[in-house]
Motif scaffolding. Structure first.
Motif, short mmCIF file in Angstrom:
data_model
loop_
_atom_site.label_atom_id
_atom_site.label_comp_id
_atom_site.label_asym_id
_atom_site.label_seq_id
_atom_site.Cartn_x
_atom_site.Cartn_y
_atom_site.Cartn_z
N MET A 1 0.86 -1.18 0.00
CA MET A 1 0.00 0.00 0.00
C MET A 1 0.89 1.23 0.00
O MET A 1 1.81 1.35 0.82
N GLN A 2 0.61 2.14 -0.91
CA GLN A 2 1.49 3.30 -1.13
C GLN A 2 0.66 4.55 -1.34
O GLN A 2 -0.27 4.57 -2.15
N GLY A 3 1.01 5.62 -0.61
CA GLY A 3 0.41 6.91 -0.87
C GLY A 3 0.89 7.44 -2.20
O GLY A 3 2.06 7.24 -2.58
N LEU A 4 0.02 8.11 -2.92
CA LEU A 4 0.34 8.57 -4.27
C LEU A 4 0.68 10.06 -4.27
O LEU A 4 -0.18 10.91 -3.99
N GLY B 1 2.15 12.07 -2.30
CA GLY B 1 1.99 12.87 -1.11
C GLY B 1 0.59 13.40 -0.90
O GLY B 1 0.36 14.19 0.02
N GLY B 2 -0.37 12.96 -1.73
CA GLY B 2 -1.74 13.44 -1.62
C GLY B 2 -2.61 12.48 -0.81
O GLY B 2 -2.12 11.56 -0.16
N PRO B 3 -3.93 12.65 -0.89
CA PRO B 3 -4.86 11.84 -0.07
C PRO B 3 -5.17 10.46 -0.66
O PRO B 3 -5.90 9.70 -0.04
N PHE B 4 -4.65 10.16 -1.86
CA PHE B 4 -4.95 8.88 -2.49
C PHE B 4 -3.86 7.85 -2.20
O PHE B 4 -2.66 8.18 -2.15
N SER B 5 -4.30 6.58 -2.04
CA SER B 5 -3.37 5.47 -1.82
C SER B 5 -3.77 4.29 -2.70
O SER B 5 -4.97 4.06 -2.94
N LEU B 6 -2.78 3.54 -3.14
CA LEU B 6 -3.01 2.35 -3.95
C LEU B 6 -2.66 1.12 -3.13
O LEU B 6 -1.60 1.06 -2.50
N ALA B 7 -3.56 0.15 -3.11
CA ALA B 7 -3.34 -1.09 -2.38
C ALA B 7 -3.39 -2.28 -3.34
O ALA B 7 -4.30 -2.37 -4.16
N ILE B 8 -2.41 -3.16 -3.24
CA ILE B 8 -2.38 -4.38 -4.05
C ILE B 8 -2.06 -5.55 -3.13
O ILE B 8 -1.09 -5.50 -2.37
#
Length: 343
Positions: A220-223, A225-232
């Motif tokens: 899981m990584q924040g994109l 530095g904003g409010p969105f994150s990607l989880a795999i």
């Protein structure tokens, strides 16, 4: 398991669909449906919103320990949580968990999970009616986690499992082992989990039923530095070719081990994707996609939403509220609810 024939009253095809969904996710050698497939259904709406598998979500939700026991730590303080999910047909899934920090580097939790499949009519092989019964699965759990350093944490979740199907019952013991690496500066979380390692203590009958053993990796990584994150999350890593499940005209499930396994299709059946919007640690909106669920629903009248899931979570003062929604096929909607109280 049960030797008697059973006929659905209220559960109908939905119970068969639930068994297919859970059974399709087991990672033992044959990946067949078994008595303990309910362990693959998370009690955390946050995980369900992100596609059903989300082992790298860092936070203070005690329900997430069934995803990865290393997801709780001393920052959790003291919290009690309840979970309810209206599953397929007349199935109901409920859970309760209490978590508490342990010194400056640890935390523990205790909980119980319960799954009721609704009322089912029982019949002998000769067709004679034997009455109704309610299949039930229960798991009592204990969790402990410990910080190895500022970024690395490990945890263990031990489960005592009881299943009761009409006159048949069984007991099993299992454990989850998890580890999580979290880099706050880069908003990066990496996890690895061994799930459901163990076996039966008491069998239903002479046949041995396997637990849904699995090995999972999570990212899981924040994109930006904003409010969105990607989880795999990568799951079922002990078995490359996951069988394709089909629903036949007899209202039962079959597997096709001889299916034409194309590399990219097979690869993506091992992955769950999630996108999360979280402007603060008190609010999130999550969207998930499970390619395997969409593929398995191919013969269950799937719709556009099959494989997708959605969820929202909000913390207000000492209370937390979260809800998840998914619709694997047009006749089966699942709705999950979590409530938390931070003491």
């Amino acid at each position: 398991m049960c030797k008697r024939m059973i006929k659905h009253r209220r559960c109908g095809a939905a119970l068969a669909g639930m068994a297919m969904l859970a059974g399709a996710s087991t990672a033992q050698g044959q990946l067949a449906a078994n008595a303990y497939s309910f362990l693959d259904v998370s009690s955390a709406t946050h995980a369900l919103a992100l596609g059903g598998n989300a082992i790298a979500v860092v936070g203070t939700d005690p329900m997430m320990v069934d995803q990865n026991p290393a997801l709780i730590g001393p920052e959790i303080g003291r919290v009690a949580a309840l979970s309810y999910m209206r599953y397929f047909g007349s199935s109901n899934f409920a859970a309760a968990r209490f978590a508490h920090s342990q010194g400056e580097h640890g935390a523990w939790a205790v909980g119980i999970r319960y799954l009721d499949y609704g009322s089912i009519d029982g019949y002998n092989p000769d067709g004679s009616y034997t009455g109704t019964f309610k299949p039930q699965d229960i798991a009592v759990e204990g969790t402990y986690s410990h910080d190895f350093n500022d970024r690395l944490r490990g945890g263990i979740n031990v489960k005592l499992i009881y299943s009761n199907y009409e006159e048949y019952n069984a007991v099993a013991l299992a454990a989850d082992l998890g580890i999580n690496y979290y880099n706050d500066e880069n908003d990066l979380s990496l996890s690895a989990v061994i799930k459901n390692a163990g076996g039966q203590v008491k069998r239903f009958n002479e046949e041995y039923d396997h637990l849904p053993f699995d090995i999972q990796l999570g990212y899981m990584q924040g994109l930006g530095g904003g409010p969105f994150s990607l989880a795999i999350t990568a799951h079922h890593l002990t078995h490359w070719k996951l069988p394709y499940y089909k629903h036949n005209e007899n209202n039962s499930d079959t597997t096709n081990e001889e299916a034409d396994y194309k590399f990219f299709s097979t690869f993506f059946r091992h992955l769950t994707f999630g996108l999360q919007y979280s402007p603060s640690d008190r609010f999130y909106v999550a969207l998930g996609y499970n390619y395997k669920t969409r593929g398995d629903m191919g013969t269950y009248q799937r719709n556009f939403l099959s494989g997708f899931s959605l969820g929202v979570g909000l913390n207000v003062k000492d209370f937390g509220f979260a809800v998840s929604f998914s619709q694997p096929h047009k006749s089966a909607t699942t709705l999950g609810l979590n409530l938390s109280y931070f003491m």
